[in-house]
Scaffold this motif. Structure first.
Motif, PDB file in Angstrom:
ATOM      1  N   MET A 130      -6.059 -10.079   4.039  1.00 35.76           N
ATOM      2  CA  MET A 130      -5.333 -10.929   4.926  1.00 35.76           C
ATOM      3  C   MET A 130      -5.998 -11.331   6.107  1.00 35.76           C
ATOM      4  O   MET A 130      -6.160 -10.125   7.090  1.00 35.76           O
ATOM      5  CB  MET A 130      -3.919 -10.500   5.113  1.00 35.76           C
ATOM      6  CG  MET A 130      -2.749 -11.232   5.902  1.00 35.76           C
ATOM      7  SD  MET A 130      -2.356 -12.535   4.877  1.00 35.76           S
ATOM      8  CE  MET A 130      -1.349 -11.793   3.474  1.00 35.76           C
ATOM      9  N   TRP A 168       3.928 -22.446  -2.867  1.00 42.17           N
ATOM     10  CA  TRP A 168       4.072 -21.184  -2.046  1.00 42.17           C
ATOM     11  C   TRP A 168       5.666 -21.077  -2.075  1.00 42.17           C
ATOM     12  O   TRP A 168       6.458 -21.833  -2.085  1.00 42.17           O
ATOM     13  CB  TRP A 168       3.814 -21.186  -0.785  1.00 42.17           C
ATOM     14  CG  TRP A 168       2.349 -21.104  -0.271  1.00 42.17           C
ATOM     15  CD1 TRP A 168       1.230 -21.054  -1.469  1.00 42.17           C
ATOM     16  CD2 TRP A 168       1.487 -20.842   0.850  1.00 42.17           C
ATOM     17  NE1 TRP A 168      -0.014 -20.877  -0.967  1.00 42.17           N
ATOM     18  CE2 TRP A 168       0.115 -20.712   0.492  1.00 42.17           C
ATOM     19  CE3 TRP A 168       1.991 -20.816   2.177  1.00 42.17           C
ATOM     20  CZ2 TRP A 168      -0.929 -20.574   1.397  1.00 42.17           C
ATOM     21  CZ3 TRP A 168       0.931 -20.548   3.202  1.00 42.17           C
ATOM     22  CH2 TRP A 168      -0.474 -20.272   2.820  1.00 42.17           C
ATOM     23  N   GLN A 206       4.456 -15.674  11.724  1.00 40.22           N
ATOM     24  CA  GLN A 206       3.629 -15.383  10.602  1.00 40.22           C
ATOM     25  C   GLN A 206       3.438 -16.579   9.673  1.00 40.22           C
ATOM     26  O   GLN A 206       2.514 -16.859   9.284  1.00 40.22           O
ATOM     27  CB  GLN A 206       4.113 -14.165  10.005  1.00 40.22           C
ATOM     28  CG  GLN A 206       3.280 -13.615   8.665  1.00 40.22           C
ATOM     29  CD  GLN A 206       3.946 -12.512   8.113  1.00 40.22           C
ATOM     30  OE1 GLN A 206       3.810 -11.338   8.470  1.00 40.22           O
ATOM     31  NE2 GLN A 206       4.525 -12.602   7.006  1.00 40.22           N
ATOM     32  N   GLY A 207       4.874 -17.098   9.171  1.00 39.60           N
ATOM     33  CA  GLY A 207       4.694 -17.989   8.295  1.00 39.60           C
ATOM     34  C   GLY A 207       4.165 -19.334   8.861  1.00 39.60           C
ATOM     35  O   GLY A 207       3.432 -20.166   8.147  1.00 39.60           O
ATOM     36  N   TRP A 229      -3.084 -13.032  11.793  1.00 40.05           N
ATOM     37  CA  TRP A 229      -2.503 -14.063  12.333  1.00 40.05           C
ATOM     38  C   TRP A 229      -2.171 -14.261  13.840  1.00 40.05           C
ATOM     39  O   TRP A 229      -1.032 -14.824  14.059  1.00 40.05           O
ATOM     40  CB  TRP A 229      -1.177 -14.218  11.386  1.00 40.05           C
ATOM     41  CG  TRP A 229      -1.622 -14.278   9.893  1.00 40.05           C
ATOM     42  CD1 TRP A 229      -1.471 -13.207   9.065  1.00 40.05           C
ATOM     43  CD2 TRP A 229      -2.117 -15.373   9.254  1.00 40.05           C
ATOM     44  NE1 TRP A 229      -1.863 -13.679   7.801  1.00 40.05           N
ATOM     45  CE2 TRP A 229      -2.234 -14.894   7.927  1.00 40.05           C
ATOM     46  CE3 TRP A 229      -2.608 -16.569   9.585  1.00 40.05           C
ATOM     47  CZ2 TRP A 229      -2.838 -15.744   7.017  1.00 40.05           C
ATOM     48  CZ3 TRP A 229      -3.251 -17.357   8.568  1.00 40.05           C
ATOM     49  CH2 TRP A 229      -3.231 -17.125   7.265  1.00 40.05           C
ATOM     50  N   ASP A 277       5.794 -15.751   0.374  1.00 36.98           N
ATOM     51  CA  ASP A 277       4.498 -16.066   0.703  1.00 36.98           C
ATOM     52  C   ASP A 277       4.149 -16.350   2.329  1.00 36.98           C
ATOM     53  O   ASP A 277       3.296 -16.001   2.980  1.00 36.98           O
ATOM     54  CB  ASP A 277       3.648 -17.442  -0.037  1.00 36.98           C
ATOM     55  CG  ASP A 277       3.686 -17.020  -1.681  1.00 36.98           C
ATOM     56  OD1 ASP A 277       3.494 -15.876  -1.932  1.00 36.98           O
ATOM     57  OD2 ASP A 277       4.092 -18.002  -2.564  1.00 36.98           O
ATOM     58  N   LEU A 278       5.163 -16.903   2.779  1.00 37.55           N
ATOM     59  CA  LEU A 278       5.072 -17.306   4.270  1.00 37.55           C
ATOM     60  C   LEU A 278       5.462 -16.296   5.088  1.00 37.55           C
ATOM     61  O   LEU A 278       4.782 -15.710   6.007  1.00 37.55           O
ATOM     62  CB  LEU A 278       6.354 -18.385   4.491  1.00 37.55           C
ATOM     63  CG  LEU A 278       5.591 -20.005   4.071  1.00 37.55           C
ATOM     64  CD1 LEU A 278       6.692 -20.974   4.214  1.00 37.55           C
ATOM     65  CD2 LEU A 278       4.211 -20.376   4.678  1.00 37.55           C
ATOM     66  N   HIS A 328      -2.890 -22.676   9.031  1.00 36.28           N
ATOM     67  CA  HIS A 328      -4.065 -22.379   8.435  1.00 36.28           C
ATOM     68  C   HIS A 328      -4.387 -22.918   7.231  1.00 36.28           C
ATOM     69  O   HIS A 328      -5.324 -23.445   6.957  1.00 36.28           O
ATOM     70  CB  HIS A 328      -4.155 -20.686   8.315  1.00 36.28           C
ATOM     71  CG  HIS A 328      -5.606 -20.330   7.769  1.00 36.28           C
ATOM     72  ND1 HIS A 328      -6.597 -20.187   8.862  1.00 36.28           N
ATOM     73  CD2 HIS A 328      -5.680 -20.006   6.753  1.00 36.28           C
ATOM     74  CE1 HIS A 328      -7.528 -19.791   8.159  1.00 36.28           C
ATOM     75  NE2 HIS A 328      -6.956 -19.623   6.822  1.00 36.28           N
ATOM     76  N   ARG A 329      -3.304 -22.904   6.248  1.00 37.64           N
ATOM     77  CA  ARG A 329      -3.581 -23.571   4.871  1.00 37.64           C
ATOM     78  C   ARG A 329      -3.761 -25.138   4.904  1.00 37.64           C
ATOM     79  O   ARG A 329      -4.232 -25.745   4.151  1.00 37.64           O
ATOM     80  CB  ARG A 329      -2.313 -23.130   4.279  1.00 37.64           C
ATOM     81  CG  ARG A 329      -1.946 -23.635   2.509  1.00 37.64           C
ATOM     82  CD  ARG A 329      -3.219 -23.413   1.856  1.00 37.64           C
ATOM     83  NE  ARG A 329      -2.845 -23.858   0.138  1.00 37.64           N
ATOM     84  CZ  ARG A 329      -3.230 -25.149  -0.030  1.00 37.64           C
ATOM     85  NH1 ARG A 329      -3.885 -26.003   0.678  1.00 37.64           N
ATOM     86  NH2 ARG A 329      -2.930 -25.499  -1.457  1.00 37.64           N
ATOM     87  N   GLN A 384       1.827 -19.709  11.126  1.00 35.89           N
ATOM     88  CA  GLN A 384       0.562 -19.759  11.253  1.00 35.89           C
ATOM     89  C   GLN A 384      -0.316 -19.938   9.952  1.00 35.89           C
ATOM     90  O   GLN A 384      -1.201 -20.363   9.672  1.00 35.89           O
ATOM     91  CB  GLN A 384       0.107 -18.446  12.050  1.00 35.89           C
ATOM     92  CG  GLN A 384       0.630 -18.316  13.443  1.00 35.89           C
ATOM     93  CD  GLN A 384       0.003 -17.096  14.153  1.00 35.89           C
ATOM     94  OE1 GLN A 384       0.186 -16.065  13.773  1.00 35.89           O
ATOM     95  NE2 GLN A 384      -0.605 -17.252  15.391  1.00 35.89           N
ATOM     96  N   ARG A 385       0.451 -18.876   8.928  1.00 34.31           N
ATOM     97  CA  ARG A 385      -0.171 -19.096   7.304  1.00 34.31           C
ATOM     98  C   ARG A 385       0.001 -20.738   6.943  1.00 34.31           C
ATOM     99  O   ARG A 385      -1.031 -21.129   6.394  1.00 34.31           O
ATOM    100  CB  ARG A 385       0.517 -18.291   6.635  1.00 34.31           C
ATOM    101  CG  ARG A 385       0.525 -16.916   6.688  1.00 34.31           C
ATOM    102  CD  ARG A 385       1.453 -16.060   5.841  1.00 34.31           C
ATOM    103  NE  ARG A 385       0.771 -14.684   6.008  1.00 34.31           N
ATOM    104  CZ  ARG A 385       1.611 -13.698   5.586  1.00 34.31           C
ATOM    105  NH1 ARG A 385       2.632 -13.927   4.616  1.00 34.31           N
ATOM    106  NH2 ARG A 385       1.022 -12.312   5.717  1.00 34.31           N
TER     107      ARG A 385
END
Length: 363
Positions: free
Chosen positions: A1, A48, A73-74, A4, A52-53, A80-81, A76-77
């Motif tokens: 991981m 997702w 966190q969600g 983040w 997942d987020l 990024h995706r 930024q994920r």
């Protein structure tokens, strides 16, 4: 991981009716999951889930509450995706009144757009606002006002995403409150992403200016006076009561100072009768409270009238109409009062303002 981002510190949540603030930690689970509806909709499109987020225990249900840390966190994920800030144009544009929880019907029930903005600012955390929205009217532009969106937490890594996401959501909400159209003068953002700014300009129908001090949408203050033809005082009181109950249940309210209660969120001094009604006290009791706190209401009223009179004079409004607007009996009373406030007549003020002299100062 992947990593983040860096940890965050405690932030402050300004309240629209108080000079105080309640300290809120980034780990307080107070933000409703429905505020992330746009991100969750995008996530479903790529296969997702909420887990997942936001982590193993997140379901993304309507009753769920998340901390800023987990939302961050969600976000930024997702960025990024997705690969860029254009995602914020999708997620913010997806949300509107129906994604604001209890705040949505409370806004729709308000008598005017200005009243809805005032109530929305006071209870913005109920809708999951991750920025500290506030109203601004002293822009140095006649007839212009703005909703500004400074950061709730100092978070450079997510700031641009949140500014764009919240801007579009606010725009969608205000369009509904205005009957389908909410013309903007311009939008100002601290960033400088030309591609995203171009997308925003098309979505908003207004120029987008970068490198600003704070994110804000600028619009004509006349929009505040648009009335809601379906306003029902009983429905309004019902939804406002539910919002107050939820805010108290999750500890978002702080007692407002008496001075702060005298003003609306848009900065205008309220009539004493309205203040007493809001506070559920008699006028006689309110007078005693003002005396106890050393507050001179008549002095505040003079200052409020003077500020409003200057704005209207710059717009070319007649003295007779200004007198009515600021609550004076006639044009003669207004001219006499204005000379006392400014040391000059309204006509002299117009002339000095026209040639670029410094504005008058209230005495």
């Amino acid at each position: 991981m992947p990593d983040w981002g860096t940890p965050l510190a405690t932030g402050q949540v300004p309240d629209a009716h108080t000079t105080d603030s309640r300290l809120v930690s980034v780990d307080d689970a107070i933000f409703p999951a429905h505020s992330m509806t746009g991100v969750l909709a995008w996530a479903r499109g790529v296969g997702w889930s909420a887990r997942d987020l936001f982590g193993a225990s997140s379901e993304g249900g309507a009753g769920d509450r998340l901390s800023y840390t987990r939302i961050r966190q969600g976000v930024q994920r997702a960025v990024h995706r997705h690969g860029g800030l254009n995602l914020a144009c999708q997620t913010g544009g997806y949300k509107s009144i129906s994604q604001l929880g209890l705040l949505g019907p409370a806004l729709v029930a308000q008598p005017t757009v200005g009243a809805a903005i005032e109530f929305g600012l006071r209870h913005q955390l109920l809708a999951g606002s991750l920025l500290a929205h506030r109203f601004a009217r002293d822009l140095g532009e006649p007839g212009a006002c703005a909703i500004e969106s400074p950061h709730l937490f100092e978070d450079a890594e997510c700031a641009s995403f949140l500014e764009i996401d919240h801007l579009l959501t606010n725009f969608n909400v205000l369009k509904i409150l205005c009957g389908g159209q909410f013309p903007l003068i311009r939008v100002e953002l601290p960033g400088h992403d030309r591609e995203v700014f171009g997308t925003l300009a098309r979505l908003l129908g207004a120029p987008v200016i970068g490198e600003a001090r704070v994110a804000r949408m600028v619009f004509d203050s006349d929009l505040l006076n648009i009335r809601n033809p379906n306003h029902d005082p009983h429905s309004c009181a019902y939804w406002e009561g539910l919002c107050e109950q939820e805010a108290q249940a999750i500890g978002l309210r702080t007692p407002a100072t008496l001075l702060a209660r005298l003003f609306s969120a848009t900065g205008r001094l309220l009539p004493l009768e309205d203040i007493a009604e809001r506070m559920h006290v008699s006028l006689r009791t309110l007078y005693r409270m003002l005396e106890r706190d050393g507050i001179d209401y008549s002095q505040l009223q003079d200052k409020d009238r003077f500020i409003r009179a200057q704005q209207l004079l710059r717009l070319g409004v007649r003295s007779e109409d200004i007198a009515v607007d600021i609550g004076l009996s006639d044009a003669r009373s207004f001219r006499r009062a204005f000379r006392r406030w400014a040391g000059m007549s309204p006509a002299e003020f117009r002339e000095k303002d026209r040639v670029g002299s410094p504005p008058a100062i209230a005495h």
